[in-house]
Scaffold this active site. Sequence first.
Site, PDB file in Angstrom:
ATOM      1  N   HIS A  53       0.879  -1.161   0.000  1.00  0.00           N
ATOM      2  CA  HIS A  53       0.000   0.000   0.000  1.00  0.00           C
ATOM      3  C   HIS A  53       0.920   1.215   0.000  1.00  0.00           C
ATOM      4  O   HIS A  53       2.087   1.125   0.423  1.00  0.00           O
ATOM      5  CB  HIS A  53      -0.892   0.012   1.249  1.00  0.00           C
ATOM      6  CG  HIS A  53      -1.843  -1.151   1.285  1.00  0.00           C
ATOM      7  ND1 HIS A  53      -1.869  -2.064   2.320  1.00  0.00           N
ATOM      8  CD2 HIS A  53      -2.788  -1.545   0.411  1.00  0.00           C
ATOM      9  CE1 HIS A  53      -2.788  -2.972   2.070  1.00  0.00           C
ATOM     10  NE2 HIS A  53      -3.369  -2.679   0.917  1.00  0.00           N
ATOM     11  N   ASP A  56       2.481   1.736   3.259  1.00  0.00           N
ATOM     12  CA  ASP A  56       3.450   0.720   3.687  1.00  0.00           C
ATOM     13  C   ASP A  56       4.847   1.203   3.290  1.00  0.00           C
ATOM     14  O   ASP A  56       5.836   0.873   3.939  1.00  0.00           O
ATOM     15  CB  ASP A  56       3.221  -0.636   2.988  1.00  0.00           C
ATOM     16  CG  ASP A  56       1.921  -1.307   3.417  1.00  0.00           C
ATOM     17  OD1 ASP A  56       1.533  -1.168   4.586  1.00  0.00           O
ATOM     18  OD2 ASP A  56       1.295  -1.977   2.560  1.00  0.00           O
TER      19      ASP A  56
HETATM   20  C1  XUL Z   1      -9.008  -6.533   0.887  1.00  0.00           C
HETATM   21  C2  XUL Z   1      -7.822  -6.967   0.201  1.00  0.00           C
HETATM   22  C3  XUL Z   1      -6.685  -6.035   0.230  1.00  0.00           C
HETATM   23  C4  XUL Z   1      -6.110  -5.782  -1.096  1.00  0.00           C
HETATM   24  C5  XUL Z   1      -4.984  -4.800  -1.140  1.00  0.00           C
HETATM   25  O1  XUL Z   1      -9.953  -7.491   1.039  1.00  0.00           O
HETATM   26  O2  XUL Z   1      -7.771  -8.064  -0.309  1.00  0.00           O
HETATM   27  O3  XUL Z   1      -5.702  -6.574   1.039  1.00  0.00           O
HETATM   28  O4  XUL Z   1      -5.606  -6.977  -1.590  1.00  0.00           O
HETATM   29  O5  XUL Z   1      -5.358  -3.558  -0.743  1.00  0.00           O
END
Ligand code: XUL
Length: 349
Positions: A53, A56
């Site tokens: 993210h 992150d």
């Molecule tokens: C949410 C999910 C997240 C995404 C990345 O359900 O899967 O972890 O993969 O933001």
Amino acid sequence: MNNESPVDYRFSFGPWNISEGADPFGPEIREAYPHEKKFVLYKKLGFNGVQFHDDDVVPGIDDLTPAQVEQQTAAVKKILDDEGLLAEFVAPRLWFAPQTVDGGYTSNSATDREYAWKRTQQSIDIARGLNSKGLVLWLAREGTYIREAKNAREAYDRLLETVNRILDYDSEIEVWIEPKPNEPTDQAYVPTIGHAIALSYASKCPDRVKGLIESAHAMLAGLDASDEMAFALAHGKLASVHLNDQNGLKYDQDKNFGSTNLRAAFNQVRVLEENGYGRNGEFIGLDVKAMRTQAGVPVTAHLENSRRIFLHLVEKVRTWDRNRESELRAARDYEALELAVMEHLLGVA
Ligand code: XUL
Ligand code: MN
């Protein structure tokens, strides 16, 4: 079926997959494992891709200047280089800040939409700084709890407008949409890969708009993950996967790959293998969560074990008797075909 040499799969996960075990009903039960130390674990666990993210990479991103964001991105890039790791993608975290309470791109508030766009631009800059071409959009709050809250038609226009803006902002970035039908909202605007691919074709550069399919998300939509993957693959649009498992229609569980339905997992691996997934560098991403009840710090066994199950299933796919499959399909003897699959998986055939 392709006849090239077998794919040597490479694996990725995100730092959030090493977690402290909090759930909506209780706090963290494992000590936090320092973020920077997680990178050292990847290679030992058999992974060389990191999913991020934006925050992150750059914690506290909202309070930093562009120069600070760039500096921190460069510092993370150095860690990745030193560890021999690659950044697979960057995803704007558009579900945590007060400005994203009612969504980002589809919020009714113009200032909140502007905030979402700023985070998106920052995420693209971070992705470029990490030498990654993937921008993942998990459209967490782009939906509603009650239908009357937003104009759904306008919301779709706004999502398409955002995709086009991203394509204009950077001439190389690819948008990888990760559909999920619900949670945290009651109903999401992009619940399936079909919706994501429709957005792709409607965009100004369909070649750069693809999908990331998470097994559990497909199951939550009442769909079979392997068929969802096949659909994306048929359009040349499966950029990544989040393999995991799910026990029925409930909250998003992110269970270990294959741990609930081994046959459904086999079929996902079969479809990926049959279509040469991974040949263009696509990662096998695992979005798995350690059990809250698991002792230890840091808990990483769920990642190692899911990878191991994946590789066992690759072996099962590669040793699956295709001639027998063809014969049984031609004879429409699906009872025998089902038994053959089950016995193959059980190792008794
Ligand atoms: C949410 C999910 C997240 C995404 C990345 O359900 O899967 O972890 O993969 O933001
Ligand atoms: Mn995911």
